[in-house]
Design an enzyme around this catalytic site. Structure first.
Site, PDB file in Angstrom:
ATOM      1  N   GLY A 131       0.833  -1.193   0.000  1.00  0.00           N
ATOM      2  CA  GLY A 131       0.000   0.000   0.000  1.00  0.00           C
ATOM      3  C   GLY A 131       0.870   1.246   0.000  1.00  0.00           C
ATOM      4  O   GLY A 131       2.021   1.235  -0.470  1.00  0.00           O
ATOM      5  N   GLY A 132       0.326   2.286   0.599  1.00  0.00           N
ATOM      6  CA  GLY A 132       1.042   3.561   0.629  1.00  0.00           C
ATOM      7  C   GLY A 132       2.393   3.461   1.303  1.00  0.00           C
ATOM      8  O   GLY A 132       3.296   4.261   1.039  1.00  0.00           O
ATOM      9  N   GLY A 154      23.377  11.192 -30.816  1.00  0.00           N
ATOM     10  CA  GLY A 154      22.837  11.749 -29.572  1.00  0.00           C
ATOM     11  C   GLY A 154      23.306  10.952 -28.375  1.00  0.00           C
ATOM     12  O   GLY A 154      23.494  11.496 -27.281  1.00  0.00           O
ATOM     13  N   ALA A 155      23.507   9.654 -28.581  1.00  0.00           N
ATOM     14  CA  ALA A 155      23.944   8.811 -27.461  1.00  0.00           C
ATOM     15  C   ALA A 155      25.362   9.180 -27.026  1.00  0.00           C
ATOM     16  O   ALA A 155      25.692   9.083 -25.845  1.00  0.00           O
ATOM     17  CB  ALA A 155      23.862   7.341 -27.851  1.00  0.00           C
TER      18      ALA A 155
HETATM   19  C1  HXC Z   1      -3.051  -3.560  12.270  1.00  0.00           C
HETATM   20  C2  HXC Z   1      -2.065  -5.467  11.527  1.00  0.00           C
HETATM   21  C3  HXC Z   1      -1.878  -4.899  10.258  1.00  0.00           C
HETATM   22  C4  HXC Z   1      -2.336  -3.577  10.058  1.00  0.00           C
HETATM   23  C5  HXC Z   1      -1.103  -6.880  10.226  1.00  0.00           C
HETATM   24  N1  HXC Z   1      -1.585  -6.693  11.455  1.00  0.00           N
HETATM   25  N2  HXC Z   1      -1.290  -5.799   9.479  1.00  0.00           N
HETATM   26  N3  HXC Z   1      -2.640  -4.797  12.514  1.00  0.00           N
HETATM   27  N4  HXC Z   1      -2.907  -2.942  11.099  1.00  0.00           N
HETATM   28  N5  HXC Z   1      -2.179  -2.958   8.897  1.00  0.00           N
HETATM   29  C6  HXC Z   1      -1.563  -7.649  12.567  1.00  0.00           C
HETATM   30  C7  HXC Z   1      -2.491  -8.825  12.337  1.00  0.00           C
HETATM   31  O1  HXC Z   1      -3.797  -8.514  12.725  1.00  0.00           O
HETATM   32  C8  HXC Z   1      -1.861  -9.873  13.220  1.00  0.00           C
HETATM   33  O2  HXC Z   1      -2.236  -9.630  14.537  1.00  0.00           O
HETATM   34  C9  HXC Z   1      -0.378  -9.563  13.127  1.00  0.00           C
HETATM   35  O3  HXC Z   1      -0.288  -8.237  12.657  1.00  0.00           O
HETATM   36  C10 HXC Z   1       0.338 -10.446  12.140  1.00  0.00           C
HETATM   37  O4  HXC Z   1      -0.390 -10.479  10.928  1.00  0.00           O
HETATM   38  P1  HXC Z   1      -0.728 -11.838  10.173  1.00  0.00           P
HETATM   39  O5  HXC Z   1      -1.780 -11.511   9.195  1.00  0.00           O
HETATM   40  O6  HXC Z   1      -1.010 -12.924  11.161  1.00  0.00           O
HETATM   41  O7  HXC Z   1       0.661 -12.141   9.481  1.00  0.00           O
HETATM   42  P2  HXC Z   1       0.929 -12.745   8.057  1.00  0.00           P
HETATM   43  O8  HXC Z   1       0.059 -13.936   7.831  1.00  0.00           O
HETATM   44  O9  HXC Z   1       2.408 -12.920   7.987  1.00  0.00           O
HETATM   45  O10 HXC Z   1       0.462 -11.625   7.018  1.00  0.00           O
HETATM   46  C11 HXC Z   1       1.144 -10.378   6.973  1.00  0.00           C
HETATM   47  C12 HXC Z   1       0.336  -9.387   6.084  1.00  0.00           C
HETATM   48  C13 HXC Z   1      -1.113  -9.355   6.543  1.00  0.00           C
HETATM   49  C14 HXC Z   1       0.458  -9.856   4.624  1.00  0.00           C
HETATM   50  C15 HXC Z   1       1.044  -8.042   6.193  1.00  0.00           C
HETATM   51  O11 HXC Z   1      -1.142  -9.142   7.954  1.00  0.00           O
HETATM   52  C16 HXC Z   1      -1.887  -8.262   5.879  1.00  0.00           C
HETATM   53  O12 HXC Z   1      -2.343  -8.427   4.740  1.00  0.00           O
HETATM   54  N6  HXC Z   1      -2.136  -7.180   6.631  1.00  0.00           N
HETATM   55  C17 HXC Z   1      -2.924  -6.098   6.178  1.00  0.00           C
HETATM   56  C18 HXC Z   1      -2.252  -5.318   5.127  1.00  0.00           C
HETATM   57  C19 HXC Z   1      -3.018  -4.102   4.791  1.00  0.00           C
HETATM   58  O13 HXC Z   1      -4.068  -4.163   4.108  1.00  0.00           O
HETATM   59  N7  HXC Z   1      -2.620  -2.946   5.421  1.00  0.00           N
HETATM   60  C20 HXC Z   1      -3.361  -1.736   5.445  1.00  0.00           C
HETATM   61  C21 HXC Z   1      -3.025  -1.051   4.243  1.00  0.00           C
HETATM   62  S1  HXC Z   1      -3.720   0.537   4.184  1.00  0.00           S
HETATM   63  P3  HXC Z   1      -2.557 -10.819  15.556  1.00  0.00           P
HETATM   64  O14 HXC Z   1      -2.852 -10.120  16.844  1.00  0.00           O
HETATM   65  O15 HXC Z   1      -3.728 -11.531  14.990  1.00  0.00           O
HETATM   66  O16 HXC Z   1      -1.335 -11.663  15.585  1.00  0.00           O
HETATM   67  C22 HXC Z   1      -2.346   1.381   3.984  1.00  0.00           C
HETATM   68  C23 HXC Z   1      -2.600   2.769   3.554  1.00  0.00           C
HETATM   69  C24 HXC Z   1      -1.398   3.555   3.909  1.00  0.00           C
HETATM   70  O17 HXC Z   1      -1.274   0.972   4.187  1.00  0.00           O
HETATM   71  C25 HXC Z   1      -1.435   4.787   3.194  1.00  0.00           C
HETATM   72  C26 HXC Z   1      -0.238   5.555   3.526  1.00  0.00           C
HETATM   73  C27 HXC Z   1      -0.036   6.604   2.521  1.00  0.00           C
END
Ligand code: HXC
Length: 519
Positions: free
Chosen positions: A176-177, A409-410
């Site tokens: 993501g971001g 040019g290169a």
């Molecule tokens: C809060 C999060 C989190 C998040 C993971 N966790 N991502 N908590 N916010 N963004 C937590 C999970 O709930 C979990 O907690 C622990 O971290 C480990 O995650 P798992 O899913 O068990 O690990 P894994 O299977 O290795 O997967 C990793 C992952 C997946 C691929 C990163 O967690 C995932 O897809 N997360 C979400 C990604 C996402 O959509 N992020 C938001 C994007 S929005 P527990 O307590 O259950 O262990 C964004 C916008 C930003 O980023 C803009 C900025 C400009």
């Protein structure tokens, strides 16, 4: 002493216990899982990177301020990121290392403020910033506070840009971001466990119907070969840290300093190997990295983006202990022609070297810009112009070495005399020409060839005539496009001397906010 007042002993014990608890991050189970997954923990990565006992942690006790979504009173150690100052090979750096064991390394408001604060310390102390990424992105529970935190990190990335080197290590998810902070830094080092994308496989499937694995979409190989986002692939976390240390060794701490000069033995003896690497036949390929290896100290060359636009080679080496940025056409890929990706790759590298006072040495063996409809539609005019812009705007010492072909040019785009090169050396094999002799004869002498009784013989004669008039280093030296024609074996000696004499070069340009490189 009243019963409520704790003794200093108790207070210290409490402090130690708190420290230990916070340093344990997400706890023993999660730390063990991280290790089982083949990843180092956030703190281990810091330990691997920095000199022993040099790390000063800042913000261990930081706490989030979120009260919704189960976060009220929730312990989030160090808010999921280890930040502070340390030395690497005795030189100060600032760093942040995301802790995946703590809420998936997700970036809440305080997490990002800690990162931004460490970055500001980099800026204020004139020291590189290293950001080790391993995170699920914005902390969902913190909503727009988390988004705002990211915004502050991006803003600070830009404020550091060109003032201190910024290096991103991607050791896990960076989606993501979140991917935009590394993208705003100077170098991205990705491990084989890392993945970067703006939208993941699920979203892509929903929106466009395309099916792809996360690895194929955003793994290290993808970002090296296709997108150009990655500058280095590391086998694992320790390899990533090793690459980071090596890279830092070539760089100054900030834009007001020179890169550290390494002790050297002063050896500039002729290297006869250089007389044989480049074939005299203009169309035969060779690996230009052999030329670079033969001129740098101990053959030590750190290639940047080695798997992207491989028709252009860029990277760092040293000559008599001085850091040098090398740019070179690679005749064994696309005959060394410059395409869109090669132009962009070289331009970015040239601008980095200029920003950080690293002199440039350019090895030229280029038949031209790559012809093709896709190149033209893709904007080779705009992207090729980046090289002209980058070299022209560059004020560090610039040395061009023409190995063989240097056409059109290169020729100019490879940092020619007319674009401000301080020295141009040519090997006896060099041919500087507006275009290849075959093409030139087609354009200028078509009628003569058509009306000749023996067309092939006439064409060959005219090609030879054109070649002997223009396609020699002496014609170019006569017109002062070349300063000196040198023996290949002596190249290191000439480069060492020119770098020494140009060391104090200062060049002023008209004041302005910034030029407008064609993006
Ligand atoms: C809060 C999060 C989190 C998040 C993971 N966790 N991502 N908590 N916010 N963004 C937590 C999970 O709930 C979990 O907690 C622990 O971290 C480990 O995650 P798992 O899913 O068990 O690990 P894994 O299977 O290795 O997967 C990793 C992952 C997946 C691929 C990163 O967690 C995932 O897809 N997360 C979400 C990604 C996402 O959509 N992020 C938001 C994007 S929005 P527990 O307590 O259950 O262990 C964004 C916008 C930003 O980023 C803009 C900025 C400009």
């Amino acid at each position: 002493m009243s019963a409520e007042v704790k003794t200093m002993e108790q207070l210290v014990a409490e402090l130690r216990a708190r420290r230990e608890q916070l340093k344990a991050g997400g706890g023993a189970d999660r730390l063990a899982k991280q290790t089982k997954d083949g990843k180092r923990t956030a703190r281990e990565r810091v330990d691997d990177l920095v000199d022993p006992d040099s790390f000063e942690e800042i913000g261990l006790f930081a706490r989030h301020r979120q009260t919704e979504f189960g976060m009220l009173g929730k312990e989030v150690p160090a808010d999921g990121v280890v930040t502070g100052a340390a030395t690497v090979d005795g030189r100060l750096v600032h760093l942040a290392s995301q802790d995946f064991t703590v809420l998936g390394g997700s970036a809440g408001e305080v997490h990002s403020l800690k990162v931004a604060e460490a970055m500001e310390l980099s800026l204020h102390t004139g020291t590189p910033f290293v950001f080790i990424n391993d995170s699920g992105g914005a902390r969902v529970q913190e909503g727009i506070d988390s988004l705002s935190g990211y915004g502050k990190v991006f803003f600070t990335n830009v404020s550091l840009s060109g003032a201190v080197p910024q290096i991103s290590l991607i050791c896990g998810p960076c989606a993501g971001g979140a991917a935009y902070s590394p993208a705003l830094t100077d170098f991205v080092i990705m491990t084989r466990k890392a993945q970067m994308f703006i939208t993941g496989p699920q979203v892509i499937k929903q929106v466009t119907g395309e099916q792809i694995t996360a690895e194929a979409l955003g793994g290290a190989e993808t970002h090296m070969a296709h997108s150009g986002v990655a500058h280095f692939i590391a086998e694992d976390d320790q390899d990533a840290v090793h690459t980071c240390r090596r890279l830092l060794s070539f760089l100054p701490s900030n834009n007001l300093e020179d890169a550290p000069r390494i002790e050297n033995d002063g050896d500039v003896d002729p290297n006869p190997e250089l007389n044989t690497i480049v074939p005299v036949e203009p169309k035969r390929g060779y690996d230009v990295r052999d030329v670079i290896a033969a001129v740098v100290d101990q053959g030590d060359f750190l290639e940047v983006q080695s798997g992207y636009a491989m028709n252009m080679v860029v990277g760092f080496g040293r000559i008599l202990g001085r850091s040098v940025g090398f740019v070179a056409n690679q005749p064994q890929v696309l005959s060394g022609a410059i395409d869109i990706n090669a132009a962009t790759k070289a331009s970015r590298f040239i601008r980095f070297c200029n920003a950080f006072n690293i002199p440039l040495v350019t090895f030229v063996d280029v038949p031209g810009f790559l012809p093709g409809v896709q190149q033209e539609y893709g904007g080779i005019i705009r992207h090729g112009a980046k090289m002209l812009f980058a070299y022209s705007a560059t004020t560090v010492p610039k040395i061009q070495v023409i190995l063989r072909k240097s056409y059109g040019g290169a020729h100019l785009a490879m940092g020619s005399k007319d674009l401000g090169a301080d020295r141009v050396f040519a090997w006896p094999t060099a041919e500087v020409a507006v275009m290849g002799a075959e093409g030139a004869v087609e354009i200028v002498f078509r009628k003569e060839v058509e009306t000749a009784t023996d067309k092939a013989a006439k064409r060959a004669e005219l090609i030879q005539e054109y070649k002997s008039t223009f396609s020699t280093p002496y014609a170019a030296a006569g017109r002062r496009l070349v300063d000196d024609v040198i023996e290949p074996a002596d190249t290191r000696k000439h480069l060492a001397q020119a770098l020494e004499y140009l060391h104090a070069k200062r060049e002023q340009r008209p004041p302005k906010k910034h030029g407008l490189i064609p993006l």
